[in-house]
Design a protein around this motif. Structure first.
Motif, PDB file in Angstrom:
ATOM      1  N   ALA A  43       0.819  -1.216   0.000  1.00  0.00           N
ATOM      2  CA  ALA A  43       0.000   0.000   0.000  1.00  0.00           C
ATOM      3  C   ALA A  43       0.852   1.264   0.000  1.00  0.00           C
ATOM      4  N   ASP A  44       0.237   2.376  -0.430  1.00  0.00           N
ATOM      5  CA  ASP A  44       0.924   3.662  -0.399  1.00  0.00           C
ATOM      6  C   ASP A  44       0.762   4.330   0.951  1.00  0.00           C
ATOM      7  N   ASP A  45      -0.339   4.041   1.626  1.00  0.00           N
ATOM      8  CA  ASP A  45      -0.584   4.623   2.942  1.00  0.00           C
ATOM      9  C   ASP A  45      -0.333   3.593   4.026  1.00  0.00           C
ATOM     10  N   THR A  46      -0.025   4.085   5.202  1.00  0.00           N
ATOM     11  CA  THR A  46       0.258   3.180   6.301  1.00  0.00           C
ATOM     12  C   THR A  46      -0.163   3.816   7.613  1.00  0.00           C
ATOM     13  N   ARG A  47      -0.098   3.024   8.655  1.00  0.00           N
ATOM     14  CA  ARG A  47      -0.466   3.500   9.986  1.00  0.00           C
ATOM     15  C   ARG A  47       0.449   2.759  10.939  1.00  0.00           C
ATOM     16  N   VAL A  48       1.234   3.471  11.702  1.00  0.00           N
ATOM     17  CA  VAL A  48       2.202   2.806  12.591  1.00  0.00           C
ATOM     18  C   VAL A  48       2.093   3.346  14.014  1.00  0.00           C
ATOM     19  N   THR A  49       2.505   2.523  14.944  1.00  0.00           N
ATOM     20  CA  THR A  49       2.676   2.955  16.329  1.00  0.00           C
ATOM     21  C   THR A  49       4.172   2.910  16.623  1.00  0.00           C
ATOM     22  N   LEU A  50       4.650   3.931  17.305  1.00  0.00           N
ATOM     23  CA  LEU A  50       6.082   4.039  17.572  1.00  0.00           C
ATOM     24  C   LEU A  50       6.345   3.747  19.042  1.00  0.00           C
ATOM     25  N   LEU A  51       7.233   2.798  19.292  1.00  0.00           N
ATOM     26  CA  LEU A  51       7.575   2.411  20.660  1.00  0.00           C
ATOM     27  C   LEU A  51       9.020   2.791  20.959  1.00  0.00           C
ATOM     28  N   ASP A  52       9.292   3.065  22.225  1.00  0.00           N
ATOM     29  CA  ASP A  52      10.680   3.334  22.615  1.00  0.00           C
ATOM     30  C   ASP A  52      11.355   2.049  23.079  1.00  0.00           C
ATOM     31  N   ARG A  53      12.575   2.154  23.609  1.00  0.00           N
ATOM     32  CA  ARG A  53      13.332   0.937  23.917  1.00  0.00           C
ATOM     33  C   ARG A  53      12.740   0.155  25.079  1.00  0.00           C
ATOM     34  N   ALA A  54      11.900   0.825  25.872  1.00  0.00           N
ATOM     35  CA  ALA A  54      11.229   0.119  26.963  1.00  0.00           C
ATOM     36  C   ALA A  54       9.915  -0.518  26.492  1.00  0.00           C
ATOM     37  N   GLY A  55       9.571  -0.294  25.233  1.00  0.00           N
ATOM     38  CA  GLY A  55       8.328  -0.844  24.705  1.00  0.00           C
ATOM     39  C   GLY A  55       7.122   0.042  24.971  1.00  0.00           C
ATOM     40  N   SER A  56       7.365   1.274  25.418  1.00  0.00           N
ATOM     41  CA  SER A  56       6.259   2.210  25.670  1.00  0.00           C
ATOM     42  C   SER A  56       5.940   3.003  24.415  1.00  0.00           C
ATOM     43  N   ILE A  57       4.658   3.327  24.271  1.00  0.00           N
ATOM     44  CA  ILE A  57       4.233   4.085  23.083  1.00  0.00           C
ATOM     45  C   ILE A  57       4.725   5.523  23.161  1.00  0.00           C
ATOM     46  N   VAL A  58       5.378   5.978  22.071  1.00  0.00           N
ATOM     47  CA  VAL A  58       5.788   7.384  22.022  1.00  0.00           C
ATOM     48  C   VAL A  58       5.008   8.160  20.961  1.00  0.00           C
ATOM     49  N   GLY A  59       4.215   7.475  20.168  1.00  0.00           N
ATOM     50  CA  GLY A  59       3.406   8.195  19.188  1.00  0.00           C
ATOM     51  C   GLY A  59       2.790   7.270  18.156  1.00  0.00           C
ATOM     52  N   ASP A  60       1.942   7.871  17.328  1.00  0.00           N
ATOM     53  CA  ASP A  60       1.327   7.167  16.203  1.00  0.00           C
ATOM     54  C   ASP A  60       1.599   7.994  14.965  1.00  0.00           C
ATOM     55  N   ALA A  61       1.625   7.358  13.817  1.00  0.00           N
ATOM     56  CA  ALA A  61       1.730   8.112  12.574  1.00  0.00           C
ATOM     57  C   ALA A  61       0.848   7.444  11.530  1.00  0.00           C
ATOM     58  N   VAL A  62       0.084   8.262  10.835  1.00  0.00           N
ATOM     59  CA  VAL A  62      -0.823   7.772   9.802  1.00  0.00           C
ATOM     60  C   VAL A  62      -0.620   8.624   8.560  1.00  0.00           C
ATOM     61  N   GLY A  63      -0.617   8.004   7.395  1.00  0.00           N
ATOM     62  CA  GLY A  63      -0.529   8.795   6.174  1.00  0.00           C
ATOM     63  C   GLY A  63       0.248   8.068   5.109  1.00  0.00           C
ATOM     64  N   ASP A  64       0.721   8.834   4.124  1.00  0.00           N
ATOM     65  CA  ASP A  64       1.515   8.173   3.089  1.00  0.00           C
ATOM     66  C   ASP A  64       2.879   7.823   3.684  1.00  0.00           C
ATOM     67  N   LYS A  65       3.576   6.924   3.016  1.00  0.00           N
ATOM     68  CA  LYS A  65       4.796   6.375   3.616  1.00  0.00           C
ATOM     69  C   LYS A  65       5.908   7.418   3.739  1.00  0.00           C
ATOM     70  N   MET A  66       5.857   8.469   2.892  1.00  0.00           N
ATOM     71  CA  MET A  66       6.855   9.547   2.999  1.00  0.00           C
ATOM     72  C   MET A  66       6.615  10.357   4.273  1.00  0.00           C
ATOM     73  N   SER A  67       5.360  10.671   4.581  1.00  0.00           N
ATOM     74  CA  SER A  67       5.121  11.461   5.793  1.00  0.00           C
ATOM     75  C   SER A  67       5.406  10.632   7.042  1.00  0.00           C
TER      76      SER A  67
END
Ligand code: C5P
Length: 225
Positions: free
Chosen positions: A191-215
């Motif tokens: 797909a061209d678009d994606t949705r990811v969750t970003l975790l830090d080294r402790a496995g805690s959520i630091v953010g989400d990102a949704v959109g095209d793969k460049m953004s």
């Protein structure tokens, strides 16, 4: 114009999907298109980085202005990562790497007349390149301050279950950040678009990102910076 906040930095990025040969014409592969890794390479380049793109099979063009290292198998990827990591300020492992490879590779095309109705394949485990990079067994020594980012593609449909798996993976792999996405028969890989969750080294959520793969690539690089 993008901020040049990666100016002069060396970044190694893996992209695509490895292919493990069975015989001269066949392989075991996966459905990674390479789009996210290629977007990361282009985004890092735009922010001033010297990018080495370690490409397993890609279904998209290689961006201009990056150094390309082409590989097929997980073992070849391991060699390329070990090499690039020795001079890299950051390593981003977006490639989908085969966990197993055929124990033997046939010299000639496997013939159905010779194998009959059932063909059994014996697979052996590939090295976990990412884990061996962070635990110091891949390269003599991880460079001081080197940032390592891994990816996790999981199929769990339940958010809590997916996050529990990913969180444990962030810790187990020893990464600074883990980019988590849900994949499936139709989601994410091509797909061209994606949705990811970003975790830090402790496995805690630091953010989400949704959109095209460049953004999404730029969000990941914001964390890296
Ligand atoms: O364990 P899993 O395959 O889910 O981990 C995904 C992350 O680990 C990705 O960043 C991938 O590039 C990396 N990986 C690796 N070597 C393997 C398998 C995965 O470096 N053999």
């Amino acid at each position: 114009l993008r901020p040049q906040d990666l100016a002069g930095r060396r970044i190694a990025i893996t992209a695509g999907g490895t292919r493990e040969p069975l015989d001269p014409v066949r392989f075991l592969g996966n459905r990674s298109s390479g789009k996210q890794g290629v977007a990361l390479a282009a985004a890092a380049r735009d922010r001033g980085a010297h990018v080495t793109l370690i490409a397993a099979h890609l279904e998209v063009p290689v961006p201009a202005g990056v150094a390309l290292v082409e590989v097929q198998t997980a073992q070849e990827l391991a060699v390329a990562v070990a090499d690039a990591a020795q001079v890299a300020d950051a390593v981003v492992m977006a490639a989908a790497v085969a966990d197993y490879r055929p124990e033997t590779v046939a010299d000639d095309k496997i013939k159905k007349d010779a194998t009959g109705d059932v063909l059994e394949l014996r697979l052996v485990k590939n090295p976990d390149i990412l884990a061996s990079l962070t635990n110091g067994t891949l390269t003599p020594k991880r460079l001081p301050g080197q940032v390592v980012i891994g990816f996790a593609a999981e199929t769990e449909t339940d958010d809590a279950a997916l996050l529990a798996i990913a969180s444990a993976k962030a810790v187990r792999k020893g990464v600074d950040f883990l980019v988590v996405n849900r994949v499936g028969w139709t989601e994410v890989f091509a797909a061209d678009d994606t949705r990811v969750t970003l975790l830090d080294r402790a496995g805690s959520i630091v953010g989400d990102a949704v959109g095209d793969k460049m953004s999404v690539a730029h969000r990941i690089l914001d964390l890296l910076v």
